[in-house]
Each structure stands twice: as structure tokens, then as C-alpha cells.
Design a protein around this motif. Structure first.
Motif, mmCIF file in Angstrom:
data_model
loop_
_atom_site.group_PDB
_atom_site.id
_atom_site.type_symbol
_atom_site.label_atom_id
_atom_site.label_comp_id
_atom_site.label_asym_id
_atom_site.label_seq_id
_atom_site.Cartn_x
_atom_site.Cartn_y
_atom_site.Cartn_z
ATOM 1 N N PRO A 38 19.323 10.298 -11.194
ATOM 2 C CA PRO A 38 19.734 8.913 -10.913
ATOM 3 C C PRO A 38 18.840 8.223 -9.886
ATOM 4 C CG PRO A 38 21.113 10.409 -9.693
ATOM 5 C CD PRO A 38 20.177 11.262 -10.517
ATOM 6 N N VAL A 39 17.553 8.135 -10.208
ATOM 7 C CA VAL A 39 16.606 7.486 -9.320
ATOM 8 C C VAL A 39 16.039 6.276 -10.050
ATOM 9 C CG1 VAL A 39 14.485 7.748 -7.972
ATOM 10 C CG2 VAL A 39 16.024 9.694 -8.250
ATOM 11 N N GLU A 40 16.318 5.096 -9.518
ATOM 12 C CA GLU A 40 15.823 3.861 -10.130
ATOM 13 C C GLU A 40 14.554 3.407 -9.434
ATOM 14 O OE1 GLU A 40 18.305 0.748 -11.859
ATOM 15 O OE2 GLU A 40 19.834 1.506 -10.489
ATOM 16 N N ARG A 41 13.905 2.432 -10.036
ATOM 17 C CA ARG A 41 12.693 1.853 -9.447
ATOM 18 C C ARG A 41 13.064 0.832 -8.370
ATOM 19 N NH1 ARG A 41 12.818 1.911 -14.724
ATOM 20 N NH2 ARG A 41 13.560 -0.230 -14.731
ATOM 21 N N ALA A 42 12.269 0.806 -7.313
ATOM 22 C CA ALA A 42 12.330 -0.268 -6.323
ATOM 23 C C ALA A 42 10.928 -0.852 -6.293
ATOM 24 C CB ALA A 42 12.727 0.258 -4.950
ATOM 25 N N TYR A 43 10.834 -2.150 -6.489
ATOM 26 C CA TYR A 43 9.536 -2.811 -6.568
ATOM 27 C C TYR A 43 9.108 -3.247 -5.175
ATOM 28 C CZ TYR A 43 10.719 -2.664 -11.468
ATOM 29 O OH TYR A 43 11.065 -2.222 -12.720
ATOM 30 N N LYS A 44 8.129 -2.526 -4.627
ATOM 31 C CA LYS A 44 7.693 -2.730 -3.244
ATOM 32 C C LYS A 44 6.320 -3.391 -3.239
ATOM 33 C CE LYS A 44 7.416 -0.687 1.235
ATOM 34 N NZ LYS A 44 7.624 -1.922 1.903
ATOM 35 N N LEU A 79 15.163 -4.917 -6.002
ATOM 36 C CA LEU A 79 15.991 -3.800 -6.470
ATOM 37 C C LEU A 79 16.618 -4.152 -7.822
ATOM 38 C CD1 LEU A 79 17.870 -2.956 -3.136
ATOM 39 C CD2 LEU A 79 15.767 -1.923 -4.032
ATOM 40 N N PRO A 80 16.699 -3.179 -8.746
ATOM 41 C CA PRO A 80 17.284 -3.452 -10.051
ATOM 42 C C PRO A 80 18.797 -3.250 -10.119
ATOM 43 C CG PRO A 80 16.228 -1.330 -10.094
ATOM 44 C CD PRO A 80 15.977 -1.910 -8.723
ATOM 45 N N SER A 81 19.394 -2.662 -9.093
ATOM 46 C CA SER A 81 20.850 -2.492 -9.104
ATOM 47 C C SER A 81 21.367 -2.452 -7.672
ATOM 48 C CB SER A 81 21.267 -1.215 -9.846
ATOM 49 O OG SER A 81 20.922 -0.064 -9.104
ATOM 50 N N ILE A 82 22.653 -2.718 -7.545
ATOM 51 C CA ILE A 82 23.340 -2.642 -6.251
ATOM 52 C C ILE A 82 24.756 -2.144 -6.520
ATOM 53 C CG2 ILE A 82 22.006 -4.504 -5.172
ATOM 54 C CD1 ILE A 82 24.453 -6.351 -5.650
ATOM 55 N N PRO A 83 25.447 -1.642 -5.501
ATOM 56 C CA PRO A 83 26.856 -1.308 -5.725
ATOM 57 C C PRO A 83 27.643 -2.593 -5.933
ATOM 58 C CG PRO A 83 26.269 -1.010 -3.411
ATOM 59 C CD PRO A 83 25.012 -1.364 -4.143
ATOM 60 N N THR A 136 25.670 3.364 -12.373
ATOM 61 C CA THR A 136 24.224 3.586 -12.370
ATOM 62 C C THR A 136 23.602 3.408 -10.990
ATOM 63 O OG1 THR A 136 23.681 1.282 -12.893
ATOM 64 C CG2 THR A 136 24.056 2.778 -14.759
ATOM 65 N N TYR A 137 24.334 2.812 -10.044
ATOM 66 C CA TYR A 137 23.758 2.589 -8.716
ATOM 67 C C TYR A 137 23.564 3.914 -7.980
ATOM 68 C CZ TYR A 137 23.388 1.775 -3.753
ATOM 69 O OH TYR A 137 22.966 1.817 -2.450
ATOM 70 N N SER A 138 22.411 4.041 -7.347
ATOM 71 C CA SER A 138 22.115 5.161 -6.460
ATOM 72 C C SER A 138 21.276 4.625 -5.313
ATOM 73 C CB SER A 138 21.330 6.244 -7.212
ATOM 74 O OG SER A 138 20.825 7.204 -6.290
ATOM 75 N N PRO A 139 21.440 5.152 -4.097
ATOM 76 C CA PRO A 139 20.605 4.695 -2.985
ATOM 77 C C PRO A 139 19.207 5.318 -3.004
ATOM 78 C CG PRO A 139 22.091 6.366 -2.212
ATOM 79 C CD PRO A 139 22.448 6.109 -3.655
ATOM 80 N N LEU A 140 18.926 6.175 -3.992
ATOM 81 C CA LEU A 140 17.610 6.790 -4.104
ATOM 82 C C LEU A 140 16.731 5.943 -5.020
ATOM 83 C CD1 LEU A 140 18.559 10.558 -4.467
ATOM 84 C CD2 LEU A 140 18.015 9.270 -2.393
ATOM 85 N N TRP A 141 15.527 5.630 -4.555
ATOM 86 C CA TRP A 141 14.620 4.756 -5.291
ATOM 87 C C TRP A 141 13.233 5.370 -5.357
ATOM 88 C CZ3 TRP A 141 17.419 0.648 -6.910
ATOM 89 C CH2 TRP A 141 18.550 0.297 -6.167
ATOM 90 N N VAL A 142 12.611 5.336 -6.536
ATOM 91 C CA VAL A 142 11.194 5.684 -6.649
ATOM 92 C C VAL A 142 10.434 4.373 -6.484
ATOM 93 C CG1 VAL A 142 11.149 5.525 -9.187
ATOM 94 C CG2 VAL A 142 9.396 6.846 -7.984
ATOM 95 N N LEU A 143 9.452 4.379 -5.594
ATOM 96 C CA LEU A 143 8.738 3.145 -5.292
ATOM 97 C C LEU A 143 7.704 2.822 -6.373
ATOM 98 C CD1 LEU A 143 8.157 3.390 -1.443
ATOM 99 C CD2 LEU A 143 10.161 2.614 -2.719
ATOM 100 N N VAL A 144 7.756 1.585 -6.822
ATOM 101 C CA VAL A 144 6.760 1.034 -7.738
ATOM 102 C C VAL A 144 6.038 -0.042 -6.944
ATOM 103 C CG1 VAL A 144 6.372 -0.217 -9.888
ATOM 104 C CG2 VAL A 144 8.174 1.525 -9.766
#
Length: 166
Positions: free
Chosen positions: A74-80, A90-94, A105-113
Motif C-alpha cells: 500500500p505505497v502510493e506515489r507522491a509527486y515531489k 498527493l493522490p489520496s488522503i484519509p 486505499t490511503y496510506s501514509p507511506l509514499w514512494v517519491l516521484v
């Protein structure tokens, strides 16, 4: 020489002890702004799997976070934006923030893009994942997925704040 009042001294010590205990029970973290679907949201940055970023931001270096990049995790992209041209997207929030979150689908873990503007393109604010992807499609930005994972819990969004936060 005046004599001290033991009652006042005891009361003062008890008040100091209570204040020290209260201070130890709370901590203040700086919030960072991000964009989600055209709205500003706030998150705290506590951990990241990249040593240089951890040192630069003064947060925990946690190399084990990179191990979360397995299929189905459950790691989404964060656009940095690496040059800090704008806030992260961020693509999602709680929804809502807190214990009543209904977004599985929300998770506080993000893979940086990393989002880099292409030469000759005037940077403009991108306020959603859709806007970032549209800019890529138009040839305005280049997206580079990294293996850097960050722990950035969203603490304020859509007028709601995580319980206990001020």
C-alpha cells in the motif's frame, strides 16, 4: 535571614513536576503543505528511506522503508518537486482525517516521484495528480519514480484535523 515556607516550596515543586510531565506528553511537529484534488492539505514528515533527504529535513533516516516497495504494497506515489517550486501533490488522503477514515486505499507511506519541468516550459502550480499526469502528457514535465519511501501522515484536510492536533 527570612525562613522559606515549606508549603510554598512543595507547591512550587509539584507545579514544576506537573509542567514537566505535561511537556513530555506532547510534541510539536512542523506541518508541510501538499495539494490534493485542488485543495491544500497538511502532513507531517517523520521518516524517509533516503539519508541525504533525512539529514536535510532533520527527520528519521529509515532505510527499511524502501522494503515496502513490493508488488501489492500500500505505497502510493507522491509527486515531489525537487527544487521546491511548489508543494508536493498527493493522490489520496484519509476521508475524513482521523479514526473515521473510510478510504481503504490511503496510506501514509509514499514512494517519491520527482517532477521536473522541461526546459522552456513556464512552471505553473499543479494541484492534483490528474494535473501532474496531464502536464506529463503535454510534455511539460518529466516524472521520475524513485525508490525513496517517505512516511508522511496527512493530519489536516477538508477542514478536519487529526484529533489532538493544534
Amino acid at each position: 535571614m527570612p525562613r522559606s515556607n515549606p508549603h510554598r516550596l512543595t507547591t512550587a515543586l509539584l507545579l514544576l513536576a506537573a509542567a514537566a510531565t505535561a511537556d513530555a506528553a506532547e510534541i510539536t511537529l512542523p506541518v508541510k503543505e501538499a495539494w490534493f484534488e485542488g485543495q491544500v492539505v497538511h502532513y507531517v514528515s517523520t521518516d524517509i528511506s533516503d539519508a541525504a533527504i533525512a539529514r536535510k529535513q532533520g527527520i528519521n533516516y529509515v532505510p527499511a522503508l524502501a522494503e515496502t516497495l513490493r508488488p501489492g504494497a500500500p505505497v502510493e506515489r507522491a509527486y515531489k518537486f525537487p527544487n521546491e517550486e511548489q508543494a508536493t501533490v498527493l493522490p489520496s488522503i484519509p476521508r475524513p482525517v482521523g479514526g473515521s477514515n473510510a478510504d481503504p486505499t490511503y496510506s501514509p507511506l509514499w514512494v517519491l516521484v520527482m517532477v521536473r519541468w522541461k526546459p522552456g516550459v513556464a512552471p505553473h502550480t499543479l494541484t492534483s495528480e490528474e494535473a501532474v499526469l496531464a502536464a506529463e502528457e503535454k510534455g511539460e514535465v518529466e516524472l521520475t519514480r524513485t525508490k525513496i519511501v517517505a512516511n508522511w501522515p496527512v493530519v489536516r484536510a477538508a477542514g478536519a484535523t487529526l484529533q489532538g492536533a493544534r
